[in-house]
Design a protein around this motif. Structure first.
Motif, PDB file in Angstrom:
ATOM      1  N   UNK A 203       0.764  -1.209  -0.022  1.00 13.85           N
ATOM      2  CA  UNK A 203      -0.045   0.135   0.066  1.00 13.85           C
ATOM      3  C   UNK A 203       0.881   1.223  -0.149  1.00 13.85           C
ATOM      4  N   UNK A 204       1.053   1.743  -1.202  1.00 17.68           N
ATOM      5  CA  UNK A 204       1.731   2.903  -1.258  1.00 17.68           C
ATOM      6  C   UNK A 204       1.094   4.261  -0.863  1.00 17.68           C
ATOM      7  N   UNK A 205       1.733   5.311  -0.843  1.00 21.76           N
ATOM      8  CA  UNK A 205       1.164   6.599  -0.216  1.00 21.76           C
ATOM      9  C   UNK A 205       0.397   6.495   1.137  1.00 21.76           C
ATOM     10  N   UNK A 206       1.082   5.615   2.021  1.00 17.97           N
ATOM     11  CA  UNK A 206       0.601   5.224   3.256  1.00 17.97           C
ATOM     12  C   UNK A 206       1.502   5.617   4.517  1.00 17.97           C
ATOM     13  N   UNK A 207       1.367   6.849   4.880  1.00 20.69           N
ATOM     14  CA  UNK A 207       2.155   7.160   5.901  1.00 20.69           C
ATOM     15  C   UNK A 207       1.900   6.758   7.330  1.00 20.69           C
ATOM     16  N   UNK A 208       2.987   6.088   7.995  1.00 19.19           N
ATOM     17  CA  UNK A 208       3.027   5.815   9.293  1.00 19.19           C
ATOM     18  C   UNK A 208       3.095   6.845  10.204  1.00 19.19           C
ATOM     19  N   UNK A 209       1.918   7.007  11.191  1.00 21.42           N
ATOM     20  CA  UNK A 209       1.945   8.202  12.045  1.00 21.42           C
ATOM     21  C   UNK A 209       2.307   7.882  13.436  1.00 21.42           C
ATOM     22  N   UNK A 210       1.871   6.927  14.016  1.00 21.45           N
ATOM     23  CA  UNK A 210       2.239   6.359  15.455  1.00 21.45           C
ATOM     24  C   UNK A 210       1.831   5.034  15.575  1.00 21.45           C
ATOM     25  N   UNK A 211       2.298   4.494  16.732  1.00 21.08           N
ATOM     26  CA  UNK A 211       1.947   3.364  17.161  1.00 21.08           C
ATOM     27  C   UNK A 211       0.620   3.336  18.073  1.00 21.08           C
ATOM     28  N   UNK A 212      -0.276   2.311  17.942  1.00 19.56           N
ATOM     29  CA  UNK A 212      -1.155   2.216  18.990  1.00 19.56           C
ATOM     30  C   UNK A 212      -1.083   1.078  20.007  1.00 19.56           C
ATOM     31  N   UNK A 213      -1.263   1.382  21.257  1.00 21.31           N
ATOM     32  CA  UNK A 213      -1.155   0.293  22.310  1.00 21.31           C
ATOM     33  C   UNK A 213      -2.224   0.120  23.177  1.00 21.31           C
TER      34      UNK A 213
ATOM     35  N   UNK B   3       1.782  -3.218  21.657  1.00 22.52           N
ATOM     36  CA  UNK B   3       1.395  -2.621  20.367  1.00 22.52           C
ATOM     37  C   UNK B   3       0.346  -3.407  19.454  1.00 22.52           C
ATOM     38  N   UNK B   4      -0.694  -2.852  19.129  1.00 26.03           N
ATOM     39  CA  UNK B   4      -1.759  -3.625  18.520  1.00 26.03           C
ATOM     40  C   UNK B   4      -2.442  -3.041  17.417  1.00 26.03           C
ATOM     41  N   UNK B   5      -1.484  -1.961  16.988  1.00 26.47           N
ATOM     42  CA  UNK B   5      -1.955  -1.355  15.645  1.00 26.47           C
ATOM     43  C   UNK B   5      -1.292   0.027  15.435  1.00 26.47           C
TER      44      UNK B   5
END
Lengths: 469, 469
Positions: free
Chosen positions: B155-165, B171-173
């Motif tokens: 999946x291009x153009x998909x910017x990771x912003x932060x982890x979800x805990x 870390x679950x998302x």
């Protein structure tokens, strides 16, 4: 986060070594109320067991001896040893304020220094001043007296647990454990202190934190001794990282090349090696009896050279070396750390060396001293250096010990801790060994005391006066 | 944190270079559903612009050529270059699986390699294999094909912003920005992906992140070029630090000694220097026309030697060197990066060198080649090396570029990210350049591809199969 029962002060200082006490003095002088927290039974941290030597450039004591020095030369020395990883603007502050801080310690604190100026590995000229008593306690005591005058006592047995942040991320207090006893991690009771102006982290290095140091440098297992007290651990540094302080240079961990495996901790042998063997004697690898390094190289170069041999080496000095150094070595001899021999034959026999090779190496080195030129390792031959030929001879086994952690949190020239995006973390300041980036890859001897006092004062003053709201 | 509208998958992989794609393949093969996120328009990250060279010890290609090698020898080389800061157990995994991973790339992925085995600085023997086409894209394409076969597209153009805990810190998302366009930081829309089994960080290094790299090494300002694409930045690494991943070796930033100031990025000149000048030619400082270093030293030793001169140096090679290397250098010549000269006179004139000094240095080096012994710098003289005496002569200007960041987050041998207390962060894995500690102070050429694929697969398999609940 706070309730009416929580204590309130302007500035909280965590740690009571050189940096923490300097910060507290300056914050108080700037009009702030100050609480100093110390996890141990007594104030002083690791500073109190250091030799207290402070480096400064362009001083009266140098001029009196005809030593030409300048902040610029000291700056260049620090960057060279630091492999230019040091933040230049921070080194400028330390070196340009070095003479001023030495004077502050004399004129304001009342510290007395010995009538000598020493050179340690990596410095171009003698610029190291040692307090009478050869102990950091001489400085710490004077700092405590100053604080006493303004009614501030260090709160011992007070363990810093974590920072408290307001809704905007500003550090506005600390969670601590009072009545803490370091022998019982469960001891004490939790409480909060609200810091209206700022919190200053001055918790020192992590040289005794085997888990943390092995994560940064896997060679430094529990098999490598340290000169630090057992309480020199990383928990406060980790709390700073948990509030997103930028970590810098954590893997640059300094080994003291003047360690000896024949005693624990800093001991008495370090001084013998650092003040007598390195400037006036030689260090040899026992198998070949050859020198391995310029004995006045910086600590990193020397320690790496020692470690690379795989086993302890032998420091060699003679009566003239001891005489020139001006030191009394009786405690080293009494404790058996330094051995005394009437002839090189005895020396070689005791350390199981080839007498022939030992003599060859000593003769060669003596030639360098006479010609004022070390053709092998380019060690600077001091003006007062003599050939190693005056019995009795003295020997010491040499092996590095973990001594200082160059890495830590990043700060700016105002002592503010920077976050991962290089913004100051509001309300949070730091000074001393918990700070990284000033010494780069390798700290030069005596520069830490200078840095602790200079940046301790800067952090204290700015925490007390800066409008953080 | 999640709502019914949020997407659910077993494993989220962040990044689509060698490590990320290897992780995705392995996670999928272990039965997990996988989503791969890529912030750019196309998959491949920096891997796709690398030369794709992979290091492996004890291979058939080596045996065929009579090259004696072993995982043990490769391990020793990596630790020597890494100044023993490398985690030994991690280096064991990489070296012991190096042949297996090379075979995997051939037999499973279908990558084709050139019929040659090269040596790069710091390796004791030739053990580097280059894909046909001399580009990492050869490996990336094959990885993408494998994923295509099982219905996974990056999946291009998909910017990771932060982890979800979750409430227990697992870390679950991830929070991401979809339809992101890297030219417009405000573009796209936020969404969440729930990762039931794990999140794998494979976001590469931070060589192009001037702010972050200057904080770690103040020398590396915007004035130093990089071989990396502009998107090789630290934001995902910082997110990992924000969830308390242990930072390691961040200040060890590798410069490629084969850079040239005459073109941007990796360019075409690097290959000329690395495959022709360093093994078969020499590098000289233009003022003195003297060599400055063993041209087959590791990248750190070479880059430091170059930087210490303060200005670009000159690489010298001849027709025989080009011939022995087996490379076609026409693109280097066409682009004017490498210059060709019929005589040393022309060479000296073009680079404004003293002809006499140039000839002296070349003659001296040719003597070393004939005697198979470099008395000055102890460069290993290869069996097929010839004196530099066959016109035409070739020259290139040489100056280091930021190439690789050895530091990053700490992982264990299962690919789990470790926190500040050395516990695995539940649900979080990492592989590739974002990981620190495997190469220590200095990565050897071609070892990164090996490490990316080995630990990518390990992270993918463990994320898919480990019970993290």
């Amino acid at each position: 986060m706070f309730s009416d029962r929580d204590e309130i002060t302007d500035v909280v200082v965590i740690g009571s070594g050189f940096a923490g006490l300097a910060a507290a003095i300056e914050a108080r002088n700037a009009g702030a109320s100050v609480i100093i927290l110390e996890k141990m039974l007594a104030p002083g941290g690791n500073s109190i067991i250091s030799d207290g030597g402070i480096a400064a450039a362009g001083t009266e004591m140098q001029k009196k001896r005809g030593i030409k020095d300048s902040p610029e030369l000291m700056y260049n020395d620090m960057l060279k040893a630091g492999l230019s990883l040091n933040y230049p603007e921070m080194v400028r502050v330390v070196t340009e304020k070095s003479n001023e801080i030495l004077r502050w310690s004399i004129d304001y604190l009342g510290v007395e220094y010995m009538d000598r100026v020493d050179i340690f590995g990596g410095h171009s000229v003698p610029r190291c001043y040692t307090p009478v008593g050869v102990s950091g306690s001489a400085i710490i005591k004077r700092q405590l007296l100053k604080l006493d005058e303004v009614g501030i006592k260090v709160r011992t047995n007070s363990y810093f647990k974590s920072f408290i942040r307001d809704s905007e991320g500003k550090i506005n207090g600390v969670l601590i454990r009072s009545n803490y006893n370091h022998k019982d991690a469960e001891s004490g009771i939790d409480s909060r202190i609200r810091a209206e102006k700022g919190v200053i982290l001055a918790t020192g290095g992590f040289g005794s934190d085997v888990q943390f140091r092995v994560a940064q440098d896997p060679r430094l297992t529990e098999k490598i001794d340290t000169t630090n007290k057992p309480f020199a651990t990383a928990e406060a540094l980790k709390e700073a990282l948990r509030v997103n302080a930028m970590p810098v240079h954590l893997s640059y961990i300094q080994l003291g090349p003047w360690g000896t495996p024949d005693e624990k901790g800093y001991g008495v042998g370090a001084r013998f090696s650092d003040y007598i063997v390195f400037p006036y004697g030689i260090v040899i690898e026992p198998g070949s009896c050859k020198r391995i390094v310029n004995e006045l190289a910086d600590r990193k170069t020397m320690s790496d050279a020692l470690l690379n041999t795989g086993h302890p080496c032998i420091g060699v000095a003679d009566a003239k070396a001891v005489e020139k150094s001006g030191w009394n070595i009786s405690s080293c001899l009494e404790k058996g750390i330094v051995k005394q021999f009437n002839q090189l034959e005895e020396f070689a026999s005791f350390y199981e060396l080839s007498l022939n090779n030992l003599k060859l190496t000593v003769d060669r080195y003596n030639g360098y001293v006479e010609n004022r030129l070390d053709e092998e390792f380019h060690k600077p031959i001091l003006a007062e250096a003599c050939p190693i030929s005056s019995p009795p001879y003295y020997g010491i086994r040499t092996w590095p010990k973990v001594h200082h952690t160059m890495g830590g949190v990043q700060i700016n020239v105002r002592g503010q801790v920077l976050d991962l995006d290089q913004h100051p973390i509001k309300g949070l300041y730091a000074a001393g060994e918990v700070v990284g980036g000033i010494h780069g890859a390798c700290r030069l001897g005596s520069c830490a005391v200078t840095e602790c006092l200079v940046f301790g004062r800067i952090a204290g003053r700015n925490a007390a006066t800066k409008n953080n709201s």
